[in-house]
Write an enzyme that holds these catalytic residues in place. Structure first.
Site, mmCIF file in Angstrom:
data_model
loop_
_atom_site.group_PDB
_atom_site.id
_atom_site.type_symbol
_atom_site.label_atom_id
_atom_site.label_comp_id
_atom_site.label_asym_id
_atom_site.label_seq_id
_atom_site.Cartn_x
_atom_site.Cartn_y
_atom_site.Cartn_z
ATOM 1 N N GLU A 270 0.829 -1.205 0.000
ATOM 2 C CA GLU A 270 0.000 0.000 0.000
ATOM 3 C C GLU A 270 0.867 1.261 0.000
ATOM 4 O OE1 GLU A 270 -4.157 -0.481 1.832
ATOM 5 O OE2 GLU A 270 -3.157 0.864 3.217
ATOM 6 N N HIS A 291 7.294 -27.167 -0.822
ATOM 7 C CA HIS A 291 6.659 -28.301 -1.482
ATOM 8 C C HIS A 291 5.483 -27.870 -2.352
ATOM 9 C CE1 HIS A 291 9.077 -31.239 0.803
ATOM 10 N NE2 HIS A 291 9.197 -30.186 1.586
ATOM 11 N N LYS A 404 -14.128 0.947 -3.571
ATOM 12 C CA LYS A 404 -15.137 1.428 -2.609
ATOM 13 C C LYS A 404 -16.204 2.249 -3.333
ATOM 14 C CE LYS A 404 -12.033 1.955 1.343
ATOM 15 N NZ LYS A 404 -11.423 2.925 2.242
HETATM 16 O O1 PA5 Z 1 -3.219 1.551 5.982
HETATM 17 C C1 PA5 Z 1 -4.295 2.090 5.732
HETATM 18 O O2 PA5 Z 1 -4.434 3.300 5.783
HETATM 19 C C2 PA5 Z 1 -5.517 1.263 5.400
HETATM 20 O O3 PA5 Z 1 -5.210 -0.075 5.320
HETATM 21 C C3 PA5 Z 1 -6.585 1.446 6.471
HETATM 22 O O4 PA5 Z 1 -6.065 1.107 7.715
HETATM 23 C C4 PA5 Z 1 -7.805 0.591 6.186
HETATM 24 O O5 PA5 Z 1 -8.328 0.920 4.923
HETATM 25 C C5 PA5 Z 1 -8.881 0.803 7.239
HETATM 26 O O6 PA5 Z 1 -9.218 2.142 7.347
HETATM 27 P P1 PA5 Z 1 -9.976 2.703 8.584
HETATM 28 O O7 PA5 Z 1 -9.121 2.561 9.774
HETATM 29 O O8 PA5 Z 1 -10.257 4.128 8.250
HETATM 30 O O9 PA5 Z 1 -11.257 1.898 8.726
#
Ligand code: PA5
Length: 438
Positions: A270, A291, A404
């Site tokens: 990410e 394996h 989303k």
């Molecule tokens: O690292 C990040 O920013 C994302 O993975 C968020 O943690 C994830 O989308 C969850 O978001 P939120 O804490 O707003 O529900």
């Protein structure tokens, strides 16, 4: 506390090649440390002691103690960065866990959540809803399903200090809350209240975890790549990417690290996967995957690099017993299983290097809260530097929004940016004739 073994990186990456990167590395390091780069509003994690000061640690511990006294199990509800860190620590340190923590909200499966509900039926349940934005669909759905099972005094909402739907609901319902600072993004939040409450509920020493991270922060303040493991790791993966390698596999020989690998994949995926660039972070768990994936590692397309994550202590002691030698294991009688596992690691690293997969080994002396805190911070910091070397903002995640927006539109959420009609037309655009039925 942690060492890097770079022998099998050569000749692709050598200390000399890393030394030639000193200027670039010093710049990336300074950009991160001085907060002058892209995403610098999200550096609240850089100082682990400030991220959770003594007062906050006291508060988290006191909530955890009270919840432990009143309940049998905690369900931690969150996704992505609001989920993986706690799970990584709790599963890696399962020998220190004396109270179960279960997880929800990290998927939308009816089967998963039905089984979870069955498993906690009749138990006294605490629920920790964790969402920085407070609007993420998966945890919001799971929390709506779960919250009726807990007494209001056993519900904690970990969310933004001022805004978001979760903050609003919590205020109205009178649940306890823990704050997520604006400057801390999800995947860098394990050592904040996001990760620390579930970890403390499980019975793990959160101060030791933080102490390890603080030690790593000190060790990684050095701008010289010869003295700073973060810079060496970031440089090595960057050089290999420039040479055409496309995939980094984090490889462990310890099943308990499963969720550390998952957490690492999110951290790097990410943070760096932007502008159509970056190494693809993947993971393998050896010897199991030798394996299944071992053949590909040895002889598949040569786009792979490997980072081995090795725990050095020989614990716990378990030796091979004597027995009928028909199984041809006589030569191993009395050997520690960890010695046999270590030989498997050495054999694998050698075979893969000879097959054209360069590898780096990260060695951690022990698997305890202190060393795990050190390791998590090491990766976070390396990810920041690595992102800056690559030229991306390691602290945003604009691409996560695309699905989303589509989902909100498809489900008819009021105010959705794309209409249900338009999306249904696109989803069905290929037409019924594109479906191959058997
Ligand atoms: O690292 C990040 O920013 C994302 O993975 C968020 O943690 C994830 O989308 C969850 O978001 P939120 O804490 O707003 O529900």
């Amino acid at each position: 506390m942690l060492s890097l073994d770079a022998a099998f990186l050569a000749p692709n990456v050598t200390p000399e090649l890393v030394a030639q990167q000193t200027e670039r590395l010093a710049l990336a390091h300074a950009t991160l440390t001085n907060g002058t780069g892209a995403g610098s509003d999200f550096l609240g994690w850089l100082d682990p002691a400030a991220m959770a000061d003594d007062a906050l640690l006291d508060e988290i511990e006191s909530i955890a103690t009270e919840l432990r006294a009143r309940t049998d199990v905690l369900v931690s509800v969150g996704i992505g960065g609001s989920y993986l860190g706690a799970r990584a620590v709790i599963e890696a340190l399962s020998d220190s866990v004396d109270r179960p923590v279960l997880f929800a909200g990290q998927n939308l499966s009816a089967r998963y959540h039905t089984e979870l509900l069955k498993s906690i039926a009749g138990k006294k349940v605490a629920v920790n809803a964790i969402s920085k934005s407070g609007t993420t669909t998966e945890p919001a759905v799971a929390f709506r399903i779960l919250r009726a099972l807990a007494e209001p005094g056993c519900i904690v909402a970990t969310t933004d200090k001022n805004k978001g739907a979760l903050r609003k609901v919590a205020g109205g319902a009178g649940w306890r809350t823990l704050p997520i600072e604006d400057s801390i993004g999800g995947r860098y939040s394990v050592l904040s209240p996001v990760g620390l409450l579930p970890i403390a509920y499980a019975g793990i020493d959160i101060r030791e975890l933080q102490r390890g991270a603080i030690a790593c922060a000190r060790a990684c303040a050095e701008p010289d790549p010869k003295k700073n493991p973060v810079l060496f790791y970031a440089a090595a993966r960057n050089l290999l990417y420039q040479q055409g390698f496309l995939i980094e596999a984090l490889a462990s020989f310890e099943p308990r690290l499963h969720y550390v690998l998952e957490w690492w994949k999110q951290l790097f995926g990410e943070s760096e996967g932007k502008n159509h660039t970056a190494l693809y972070p993947s993971s393998v768990e050896f010897t199991t995957d030798l394996h299944s994936m071992g053949q590909y590692f040895q002889e598949g397309r040569r786009a792979l690099i490997e980072t081995f994550l090795i725990i050095e202590d020989g614990e716990p002691s378990l030796t091979l017993p004597t027995g009928d030698n028909a199984d041809e294991l006589g030569y191993l009688v009395g050997q520690e299983l960890t010695t046999i596992n270590h030989a498997a690691y050495q054999a694998t690293a050698l075979a893969h290097r000879e097959g054209g997969v360069p590898s780096l080994t990260i060695r951690l002396p022990k698997l305890d809260a202190y060393h795990l805190g050190f390791l998590l911070y090491f990766f976070e910091r390396a990810c920041g530097v690595s992102g800056y070397l690559l030229g991306v903002n390691p602290f945003d995640q604009p691409g996560v929004e695309a699905y989303k927006l589509n989902m909100f539109g498809l489900l008819g959420k009021p105010g959705a940016k794309i209409s249900q009609e338009e999306l249904l037309a696109k989803v069905g655009a290929a037409g019924d004739e594109a479906i191959v039925r058997f």
